[in-house]
Design a protein around this motif. Structure first.
Motif, PDB file in Angstrom:
ATOM      1  N   UNK A 131       0.455  -2.946   4.849  1.00 49.63           N
ATOM      2  CA  UNK A 131       1.468  -3.937   5.164  1.00 49.63           C
ATOM      3  C   UNK A 131       2.786  -3.190   5.302  1.00 49.63           C
ATOM      4  N   UNK A 132       3.449  -3.332   6.433  1.00 46.75           N
ATOM      5  CA  UNK A 132       4.757  -2.731   6.664  1.00 46.75           C
ATOM      6  C   UNK A 132       5.702  -3.847   7.069  1.00 46.75           C
ATOM      7  N   UNK A 133       6.781  -4.048   6.292  1.00 40.82           N
ATOM      8  CA  UNK A 133       7.721  -5.127   6.587  1.00 40.82           C
ATOM      9  C   UNK A 133       9.143  -4.666   6.346  1.00 40.82           C
ATOM     10  N   UNK A 134      10.053  -5.214   7.132  1.00 44.00           N
ATOM     11  CA  UNK A 134      11.460  -4.886   6.959  1.00 44.00           C
ATOM     12  C   UNK A 134      12.036  -5.425   5.666  1.00 44.00           C
ATOM     13  N   UNK A 135      11.483  -6.532   5.165  1.00 42.25           N
ATOM     14  CA  UNK A 135      12.043  -7.175   3.984  1.00 42.25           C
ATOM     15  C   UNK A 135      11.049  -7.282   2.828  1.00 42.25           C
ATOM     16  N   UNK A 136       9.884  -7.926   3.050  1.00 42.93           N
ATOM     17  CA  UNK A 136       9.062  -8.389   1.942  1.00 42.93           C
ATOM     18  C   UNK A 136       7.576  -8.355   2.289  1.00 42.93           C
ATOM     19  N   UNK A 137       6.752  -7.859   1.358  1.00 39.45           N
ATOM     20  CA  UNK A 137       5.291  -7.924   1.454  1.00 39.45           C
ATOM     21  C   UNK A 137       4.750  -8.620   0.226  1.00 39.45           C
ATOM     22  N   UNK A 138       3.736  -9.459   0.412  1.00 40.34           N
ATOM     23  CA  UNK A 138       3.116 -10.150  -0.713  1.00 40.34           C
ATOM     24  C   UNK A 138       1.614 -10.195  -0.485  1.00 40.34           C
ATOM     25  N   UNK A 139       0.841  -9.777  -1.504  1.00 41.19           N
ATOM     26  CA  UNK A 139      -0.613  -9.843  -1.450  1.00 41.19           C
ATOM     27  C   UNK A 139      -1.142  -9.938  -2.869  1.00 41.19           C
ATOM     28  N   UNK A 140      -2.253 -10.655  -3.038  1.00 37.04           N
ATOM     29  CA  UNK A 140      -2.851 -10.736  -4.365  1.00 37.04           C
ATOM     30  C   UNK A 140      -3.452  -9.388  -4.734  1.00 37.04           C
ATOM     31  N   UNK A 141      -4.404  -8.932  -3.937  1.00 38.02           N
ATOM     32  CA  UNK A 141      -5.045  -7.638  -4.174  1.00 38.02           C
ATOM     33  C   UNK A 141      -4.779  -6.724  -2.983  1.00 38.02           C
ATOM     34  N   UNK A 142      -4.293  -5.525  -3.280  1.00 36.78           N
ATOM     35  CA  UNK A 142      -3.969  -4.539  -2.247  1.00 36.78           C
ATOM     36  C   UNK A 142      -4.880  -3.336  -2.432  1.00 36.78           C
ATOM     37  N   UNK A 143      -5.566  -2.970  -1.367  1.00 39.09           N
ATOM     38  CA  UNK A 143      -6.372  -1.759  -1.333  1.00 39.09           C
ATOM     39  C   UNK A 143      -5.832  -0.919  -0.185  1.00 39.09           C
ATOM     40  N   UNK A 144      -4.763  -0.208  -0.453  1.00 39.78           N
ATOM     41  CA  UNK A 144      -4.125   0.566   0.596  1.00 39.78           C
ATOM     42  C   UNK A 144      -2.653   0.758   0.321  1.00 39.78           C
ATOM     43  N   UNK A 145      -1.800   0.337   1.261  1.00 41.31           N
ATOM     44  CA  UNK A 145      -0.367   0.617   1.203  1.00 41.31           C
ATOM     45  C   UNK A 145       0.451  -0.626   1.496  1.00 41.31           C
ATOM     46  N   UNK A 146       1.460  -0.852   0.656  1.00 45.24           N
ATOM     47  CA  UNK A 146       2.517  -1.824   0.931  1.00 45.24           C
ATOM     48  C   UNK A 146       3.812  -1.034   1.095  1.00 45.24           C
ATOM     49  N   UNK A 147       4.489  -1.223   2.212  1.00 46.76           N
ATOM     50  CA  UNK A 147       5.753  -0.540   2.466  1.00 46.76           C
ATOM     51  C   UNK A 147       6.757  -1.597   2.915  1.00 46.76           C
ATOM     52  N   UNK A 148       7.823  -1.788   2.115  1.00 43.90           N
ATOM     53  CA  UNK A 148       8.808  -2.830   2.433  1.00 43.90           C
ATOM     54  C   UNK A 148      10.215  -2.283   2.325  1.00 43.90           C
ATOM     55  N   UNK A 149      11.081  -2.853   3.153  1.00 45.96           N
ATOM     56  CA  UNK A 149      12.481  -2.485   3.086  1.00 45.96           C
ATOM     57  C   UNK A 149      13.138  -2.889   1.775  1.00 45.96           C
ATOM     58  N   UNK A 150      12.682  -3.999   1.167  1.00 42.12           N
ATOM     59  CA  UNK A 150      13.269  -4.448  -0.096  1.00 42.12           C
ATOM     60  C   UNK A 150      12.251  -4.636  -1.219  1.00 42.12           C
ATOM     61  N   UNK A 151      11.233  -5.520  -1.011  1.00 42.12           N
ATOM     62  CA  UNK A 151      10.384  -5.952  -2.123  1.00 42.12           C
ATOM     63  C   UNK A 151       8.907  -5.968  -1.734  1.00 42.12           C
ATOM     64  N   UNK A 152       8.054  -5.502  -2.664  1.00 43.46           N
ATOM     65  CA  UNK A 152       6.606  -5.650  -2.592  1.00 43.46           C
ATOM     66  C   UNK A 152       6.138  -6.419  -3.819  1.00 43.46           C
TER      67      UNK A 152
END
Length: 187
Positions: A131-152
C-alpha cells in the motif's frame, strides 16, 4: 439478447445476455449478462456478470461480478472481484483485487493481493503486497509493505510499516516512523 462484433451507438448500447467484441457508446454501455472484449462509454460502462477485456468509462466502470483486464475510469471503477489493473481519477472500489489499483484519491477493497497506490489513502481488510499513499494506509492484516506520507494503521503487520509521522499496530515486524505505537512491540 446477444451481441457479437462491433456495436456503435450515439447514446447507448444495451445487451441482455452476453456480448463479445467492441461496444462504443456516446453515453453508456450496459450488459445484463457477461461481456468479453472492449467497452468504451462516454460516461459509463456497466456489466452485471463476469467481464474480461478493456473498459474505458468517462466517469465510471461498474461490474457486479468478476473482472479480468484493464479498467480506466475518469472518476471510479467498482467491481466485486478483479484480476486487473484499475486506474481511476478518484477511487477504485472492489471486494477483492488481484493486481494493481491506482487512484487519485482512494483505493478501497476487502482483500488486496498486489499493489494499491493512491494520492490520499488505501483501505483494505487484508493486504498481501504493498500500500502506497500520500496520506494514510489502513489494513487489518498486512503481509508486505505499508508506505504512507503521514500515517499507517494495522492490526498485524508482517513486513514493513513506513510513515513519516506515525505507525500504529498491535503487532508490527518493522515499523519505521517518527512515532511508532506498537502494542506488542518494544517501543
Amino acid at each position: 439478447e446477444r451481441a457479437y462484433g462491433l456495436q456503435i451507438a450515439g447514446l447507448s448500447n444495451h445487451v441482455g445476455d452476453m456480448g463479445r467484441g467492441v461496444a462504443i457508446a456516446g453515453l453508456a454501455n450496459t450488459t445484463l449478462g457477461s461481456y468479453y472484449g472492449v467497452q468504451l462509454g462516454g460516461l459509463w460502462n456497466y456489466t452485471s456478470l463476469d467481464t474480461k477485456g478493456l473498459m474505458i468509462g468517462g466517469l465510471a466502470n461498474w461490474v457486479n461480478s468478476g473482472f479480468d483486464g484493464l479498467q480506466l475510469g475518469g472518476l471510479a471503477n467498482i467491481t466485486r472481484d478483479a484480476r486487473a489493473i484499475q486506474i481511476a481519477g478518484l477511487t477504485n472500489i472492489s471486494k477483492d483485487i488481484y493486481g494493481l489499483q491506482l487512484s487519485g484519491l482512494a483505493n478501497i477493497s476487502r482483500d488486496a493481493y498486489g499493489l494499491q497506490l493512491a494520492g490520499l489513502s488505501n483501505v483494505s481488510h487484508d493486504l498481501y503486497g504493498m500500500q502506497l499513499a500520500g496520506l494514510f494506509n489502513c489494513a487489518k492484516d498486512v503481509y508486505g509493505l505499508q508506505f504512507a506520507g503521514l500515517v499507517n494503521v494495522a492490526k498485524r503487520a508482517r513486513g514493513v510499516q513506513f510513515a513519516t509521522i506515525l505507525n500504529v499496530a498491535e503487532e508490527s515486524d518493522f515499523p519505521i516512523g517518527l512515532i511508532n505505537i506498537i502494542k506488542q512491540g518494544d517501543k
